[in-house]
Design an enzyme around this catalytic site. Structure first.
Site, short mmCIF file in Angstrom:
data_model
loop_
_atom_site.label_atom_id
_atom_site.label_comp_id
_atom_site.label_asym_id
_atom_site.label_seq_id
_atom_site.Cartn_x
_atom_site.Cartn_y
_atom_site.Cartn_z
N ASN A 226 0.84 -1.20 0.00
CA ASN A 226 0.00 0.00 0.00
C ASN A 226 0.88 1.25 0.00
O ASN A 226 2.10 1.17 0.03
CB ASN A 226 -0.96 -0.02 1.20
CG ASN A 226 -0.21 -0.10 2.51
OD1 ASN A 226 0.54 0.80 2.85
ND2 ASN A 226 -0.40 -1.20 3.23
N ASP B 179 -4.10 -6.23 4.86
CA ASP B 179 -5.12 -7.09 5.46
C ASP B 179 -5.05 -8.51 4.92
O ASP B 179 -5.50 -9.44 5.56
CB ASP B 179 -6.51 -6.50 5.19
CG ASP B 179 -6.74 -5.22 5.98
OD1 ASP B 179 -6.28 -5.16 7.14
OD2 ASP B 179 -7.35 -4.29 5.44
N LYS C 220 9.50 -16.73 -10.57
CA LYS C 220 8.77 -15.60 -11.15
C LYS C 220 7.67 -16.12 -12.07
O LYS C 220 7.94 -16.90 -13.00
CB LYS C 220 9.75 -14.72 -11.95
CG LYS C 220 9.09 -13.47 -12.49
CD LYS C 220 10.06 -12.65 -13.30
CE LYS C 220 9.31 -11.55 -14.04
NZ LYS C 220 10.13 -10.88 -15.03
N ASP D 165 -4.58 -9.81 12.54
CA ASP D 165 -4.91 -8.42 12.88
C ASP D 165 -4.05 -8.05 14.10
O ASP D 165 -4.37 -8.42 15.24
CB ASP D 165 -6.40 -8.30 13.19
CG ASP D 165 -6.82 -6.83 13.38
OD1 ASP D 165 -5.99 -6.03 13.86
OD2 ASP D 165 -7.98 -6.52 13.05
N ILE D 166 -2.96 -7.35 13.84
CA ILE D 166 -1.96 -7.10 14.90
C ILE D 166 -2.57 -6.27 16.02
O ILE D 166 -2.46 -6.60 17.21
CB ILE D 166 -0.72 -6.38 14.32
CG1 ILE D 166 -0.09 -7.24 13.21
CG2 ILE D 166 0.29 -6.06 15.41
CD1 ILE D 166 1.09 -6.59 12.49
N LEU D 167 -3.25 -5.19 15.66
CA LEU D 167 -3.84 -4.30 16.66
C LEU D 167 -4.88 -5.03 17.50
O LEU D 167 -4.85 -4.97 18.74
CB LEU D 167 -4.44 -3.07 15.96
CG LEU D 167 -5.26 -2.11 16.81
CD1 LEU D 167 -4.45 -1.56 17.98
CD2 LEU D 167 -5.80 -0.96 15.96
N PHE E 274 -4.69 3.28 14.68
CA PHE E 274 -4.94 4.25 13.62
C PHE E 274 -6.07 3.72 12.74
O PHE E 274 -6.18 2.52 12.52
CB PHE E 274 -3.69 4.47 12.76
CG PHE E 274 -2.77 5.50 13.33
CD1 PHE E 274 -2.05 5.23 14.48
CD2 PHE E 274 -2.62 6.73 12.72
CE1 PHE E 274 -1.20 6.19 15.03
CE2 PHE E 274 -1.77 7.69 13.26
CZ PHE E 274 -1.06 7.42 14.41
N LYS F 155 -13.76 0.73 15.68
CA LYS F 155 -12.41 0.15 15.91
C LYS F 155 -11.99 0.27 17.37
O LYS F 155 -11.35 -0.62 17.91
CB LYS F 155 -11.37 0.88 15.05
CG LYS F 155 -11.28 0.34 13.64
CD LYS F 155 -10.01 0.83 12.96
CE LYS F 155 -9.77 0.05 11.68
NZ LYS F 155 -8.60 0.54 10.94
N LYS G 115 -11.01 -3.30 18.67
CA LYS G 115 -9.55 -3.54 18.78
C LYS G 115 -9.06 -3.34 20.22
O LYS G 115 -7.86 -3.37 20.47
CB LYS G 115 -8.78 -2.58 17.86
CG LYS G 115 -9.33 -2.43 16.46
CD LYS G 115 -8.81 -3.49 15.53
CE LYS G 115 -9.33 -3.22 14.12
NZ LYS G 115 -8.86 -4.16 13.12
#
Ligand SMILES: Cc1cc2nc3c(=O)[nH]c(=O)nc-3n(C[C@H](O)[C@H](O)[C@H](O)COP(=O)(O)O)c2cc1C
Ligand SMILES: CC(C)(COP(=O)(O)O)[C@@H](O)C(=O)NCCC(=O)NCCS
Ligand SMILES: [Mg+2]
Length: 406
Positions: free
Chosen positions: A217, A286, A296, A316-318, A333, A347, A351
């Site tokens: 991203n 995600d 390749k 989902d780390i948070l 965030f 959230k 979370k």
């Protein structure tokens, strides 16, 4: 490696000009350099000829990665060296300072590079004297210190105890930590996170498709890096878990470089254990390709190797670490393209965060920019902050997080 991003971030960095003089405690100046550097401060050293008898300029050059000035006429590349040094200083710290240099500065004498620079600078002067007890108590020294005091110099008093000549009395260089703290205070640097551990995740994660391609991203890491730099400046012990970004590591921060979400999870999990404040500023992918191809992938091959990428969800780390929190203050965030505040409120609960910093992304907003508009969402309040630089925002986020510390 430096780039325009770093130049912007470093604009906030302060410079201490450290004067070192011909005193037995000069070796302690090396620790002063390190203490200031760990707080994110740039240190440049100027020393007297006599100081160089005690500690060589090579030591300070290696510690500071800067040229070290000694003689007035030494630097052929800089014709008016004392003036450029004087202008670079946000604070001129002289530690240790001999009776001789105190006397010279008190009387406006400028007969070497250090004392000429002291006369030429408008930066605040901080002086840590060190000398034999009789020199310290001598009327001349008392009078000179008094004169400088009246002119606004800040003194870090010498301590009482063992002196190199075997005498016991007042004249020992003050403790290195006290010198560093007083200097940071003079710079206007808050030290309200001293003794605290702060972990921050920053940047994007990359999820390999094959050895040359990945899903990622637009996160630049600027916000997370700014928070890490600000926390270190404020005295925290900082661990920055970073995905691949083109920013250089903030000074005095423990860096953990990761690439994938799963690696970031492992590193964050470890840092989270002892953290007082955990700030999850990374844009974690995600999802990832179910399997990264070992070779390749080719186009134009039968059955289209480049056909469909099968995705699976990343941890989902948070949410996972938020659910495990004990003493940690958890800051998440939310980067949303729509319904920013409503999504942030969801959230906050899902979370187990204490605070969600929400911002709108897409359409060129937030990602990669040097400023941002955010909302602070906690279970009492929703606060929209005015547009500000990510550097300022970093301090606002820390100010807010500190309120949740037990
Ligand atoms: C071994 C030794 C230790 C010294 N320690 C000190 C000291 O702690 N404080 C001080 O004011 N002078 C001390 N001096 C005396 C200074 O080095 C001397 O006054 C010198 O001219 C100072 O030069 P500067 O102020 O330009 O660095 C010491 C001298 C020697 C030889
Ligand atoms: C020499 C030293 C650095 C030793 O420090 P330490 O006791 O912390 O090891 C400390 O006594 C000091 O700061 N002395 C400065 C004054 C001095 O001793 N000058 C030399 C002539 S007495
Ligand atoms: Mg997410």
């Amino acid at each position: 490696m430096t780039n325009a991003n770093d130049a912007a971030a470093n604009a906030a960095q302060k410079t201490v000009l450290l004067g070192v003089t011909g005193c037995i405690a000069a070796y302690k100046s090396c620790e002063i350099v390190r203490g200031l550097q760990k707080a994110g401060v740039r240190v440049k050293v100027v020393m007297t000829e006599h100081a160089a008898e005690f500690v060589g300029p090579t030591t300070f050059r290696a510690l500071t990665h800067e040229t070290v000035a000694v003689g007035l006429f030494d630097d052929p590349s800089d014709p008016i060296h004392h003036v450029s040094l004087a202008q670079e200083a946000d604070v001129f710290l002289i530690a240790p300072c001999t009776a001789n240099v105190i006397a010279k500065i008190a009387n406006g004498i400028a007969d070497d590079l250090l004392t000429t620079t002291a006369l030429a600078t408008t930066a605040p002067l901080v002086i840590a004297p060190a000398m034999n007890v009789n020199m310290y108590e001598n009327g001349a020294t008392r009078y000179n210190i008094g004169k400088l005091h009246i002119r606004g110099a800040r003194f870090i008093d010498a301590g009482d105890g063992y002196l190199a000549c075997g005498d016991v009395g007042k004249g020992r260089l003050a403790e290195v930590d006290d010198i560093v703290s007083a200097t940071l205070d003079e710079l206007g640097v808050k030290r309200d996170l001293a003794g605290r551990r702060v972990m921050i995740t920053a940047g994007p994660t990359v999820e390999p498709i094959d050895p040359v391609r990945y899903i990622s991203n637009h996160s630049s890491g600027k916000t997370g890096y700014a928070i890490a730099r600000a926390a270190a400046l404020r005295g925290a012990d900082v661990t920055l878990v970073s995905g691949p970004v083109s920013l250089s590591a903030p000074q005095g921060v423990h860096m953990v470089h990761v690439r994938t979400a799963r690696d970031m999870f492992t590193a964050a999990e470890e840092a989270f254990e002892d953290a007082d404040i955990a700030i999850f500023a990374a844009a974690v992918a995600d999802m990832r390709p179910r399997e990264a191809a070992a070779h390749k992938l080719k186009k134009g091959v039968a059955d289209a190797e480049l056909g469909t990428i099968d995705l699976v969800e990343n941890p989902d780390i948070l949410a996972t670490l938020g659910a495990r929190k004990r003493h940690q203050v958890v800051v998440g965030f939310a980067a949303e393209t729509n319904d920013v505040v409503a999504n942030a409120e969801k959230k906050l609960v899902s979370k187990h965060a204490d605070l969600v910093v929400a911002n709108e992304v897409g359409g060129g907003r937030a990602f990669g920019a040097d400023d941002n508009v955010v909302w602070f969402v906690d279970d009492e309040d929703i606060e929209e902050l005015p547009r500000m630089s990510k550097t300022r925002l970093a301090d606002e986020i820390l100010d807010k997080a500190i309120q949740f510390l037990a």
